[in-house]
Design an enzyme around this catalytic site. Structure first.
Site, PDB file in Angstrom:
ATOM      1  N   TRP A 136     -73.090-119.331  29.289  1.00 29.53           N
ATOM      2  CA  TRP A 136     -72.917-119.374  27.845  1.00 29.53           C
ATOM      3  C   TRP A 136     -71.792-118.424  27.443  1.00 29.53           C
ATOM      4  CZ3 TRP A 136     -73.962-122.216  23.783  1.00 29.53           C
ATOM      5  CH2 TRP A 136     -73.807-121.659  22.512  1.00 29.53           C
ATOM      6  N   TYR A 187     -68.458-116.378  21.726  1.00 27.16           N
ATOM      7  CA  TYR A 187     -67.174-116.204  21.043  1.00 27.16           C
ATOM      8  C   TYR A 187     -67.307-115.323  19.800  1.00 27.16           C
ATOM      9  CZ  TYR A 187     -65.129-119.649  24.133  1.00 27.16           C
ATOM     10  OH  TYR A 187     -64.656-120.290  25.244  1.00 27.16           O
ATOM     11  N   PRO A 188     -66.288-114.487  19.564  1.00 23.77           N
ATOM     12  CA  PRO A 188     -66.381-113.538  18.441  1.00 23.77           C
ATOM     13  C   PRO A 188     -66.541-114.223  17.086  1.00 23.77           C
ATOM     14  CG  PRO A 188     -64.148-113.563  19.371  1.00 23.77           C
ATOM     15  CD  PRO A 188     -65.016-114.334  20.305  1.00 23.77           C
ATOM     16  N   GLU A 221     -68.291-116.518  16.311  1.00 22.90           N
ATOM     17  CA  GLU A 221     -69.689-116.895  16.082  1.00 22.90           C
ATOM     18  C   GLU A 221     -70.590-115.674  15.888  1.00 22.90           C
ATOM     19  OE1 GLU A 221     -70.542-119.440  19.390  1.00 22.90           O
ATOM     20  OE2 GLU A 221     -69.433-121.104  18.495  1.00 22.90           O
ATOM     21  N   ASP A 276     -66.186-127.891  28.644  1.00 25.07           N
ATOM     22  CA  ASP A 276     -67.541-127.784  29.197  1.00 25.07           C
ATOM     23  C   ASP A 276     -67.832-129.075  29.986  1.00 25.07           C
ATOM     24  OD1 ASP A 276     -70.228-127.365  29.676  1.00 25.07           O
ATOM     25  OD2 ASP A 276     -70.744-126.828  27.630  1.00 25.07           O
ATOM     26  N   ASP A 318     -58.466-126.943  22.593  1.00 21.69           N
ATOM     27  CA  ASP A 318     -59.882-126.712  22.329  1.00 21.69           C
ATOM     28  C   ASP A 318     -60.276-125.338  22.871  1.00 21.69           C
ATOM     29  OD1 ASP A 318     -62.415-127.190  21.353  1.00 21.69           O
ATOM     30  OD2 ASP A 318     -62.767-129.001  22.505  1.00 21.69           O
ATOM     31  N   THR A 320     -65.688-134.365  25.289  1.00 24.87           N
ATOM     32  CA  THR A 320     -64.893-134.322  24.060  1.00 24.87           C
ATOM     33  C   THR A 320     -63.413-134.546  24.369  1.00 24.87           C
ATOM     34  OG1 THR A 320     -66.453-132.719  23.144  1.00 24.87           O
ATOM     35  CG2 THR A 320     -64.357-132.950  22.002  1.00 24.87           C
TER      36      THR A 320
END
Lengths: 195, 195
Positions: B171, B174-175, B177, B104, B100, B108
């Site tokens: 936060w 990420y690239p 996004e 966090d 993943d 998950t």
């Protein structure tokens, strides 16, 4: 090609793709993973404006996997993963964009589309006849690169088809395959300067 | 974080991960797609030295998907895709690395591991008792970033766990996004200069 160059190529395709109004991305594993993830940043659900889900299907023309014979490699598309337990039900009524890295021989894409369509048709038979037409999945294809060459596979003539770029039949050096990414970028810059 | 920085972070983790000898990658869609694809470049099958297959499972804590209620978002892990028709059979006897983007809350990952383990145990019951132990899947986890914070989920104490980097509870940008990747890289360079 650097990561950023491919990222921008996908961005540059997003407006055209948005006209198809996809509400589901089907990433062909694992070459379609990066393009699908980036494309999703630029597309929102046509109605809800939310993120679009990505489902993955695993197909391979080239890989030695447990149970693959030498003859199958390069000649036959092998399924490594397919839709989950719900199967093609999740595609009914959807506008599904199939995403891959490169359209080379077109065999993988032909296989993906024809098998997904078969699965959808099977699911449609479970519905009352009057509902089938409305629930039939609309498919389209997006590839980062389309190689300009004679294709062994073919796609339905009316299938919306989007390519980030049409390229000659050369070996494409993707950044996610680079063991040394700085060296990869230096080579990419040098090639670009010579084009 | 630029693409190349994350690529290098994954490369820097590959040697440690190779000690676990993974022979299957399980990418958590769609955040694990990029890390799994890059990691695969640096890992080969421990015996055959061939590429390692990637299977995808779709899990989401945050997304509005068809059928998701507002209460479920952020509170409950929702399956968006699971193993294909063969189910957990493909994991029997394997060393599976779950991949993943970020650990966090750990919810998950807890869900993924416990559900996959349940599925494997079910498959094991189909085998003669004497074969079960040898066919039990060995799991491990790799995340690009592990956030240093109180975790809501937990993982088995003996589970091999690899993180590209341990980071504060901030936060992460990420690239994949980024809608403007050049601007993203300028910000990344500025942040790096201020650390």
């Amino acid at each position: 090609m650097t990561y950023n160059e491919i990222h921008k190529l996908i961005l540059a395709s997003a407006d055209k793709i948005a006209e198809f109004k996809p509400d589901t991305l089907v990433a062909i594993a694992d070459r379609g993973f990066f393009p699908a993830r980036v494309l999703r940043t630029f597309l929102k659900h046509p109605d809800s404006k939310k993120n679009i889900p990505i489902v993955a299907i695993g197909l391979s023309l080239y890989e030695q996997l447990p149970g693959t014979t030498a003859e199958q490699i390069g000649a036959e598309v092998v399924r490594t993963q397919w839709l989950g337990p719900e199967g093609a039900k999740i595609l009914l009524g959807r506008r599904a964009l199939i995403v891959d890295e490169v359209d080379d021989s077109r065999k993988t894409l032909q296989y993906a589309i024809s098998e997904l369509q078969k699965d959808v048709e099977k699911e449609l038979l479970e519905l009352p006849e009057s509902e089938r037409e409305a629930q039939r999945t609309k498919f389209a294809v997006f590839v980062v690169h389309n190689k300009l060459k004679d294709k062994l596979g073919s796609l339905p003539a009316d299938l919306p088809y989007f390519a980030g770029s049409n390229v000659e039949d050369v070996w494409l050096d993707y950044p996610w395959e680079a063991t040394d990414i700085d060296e990869h970028d230096r080579l990419a810059a040098r090639q670009k300067a010579h084009v």
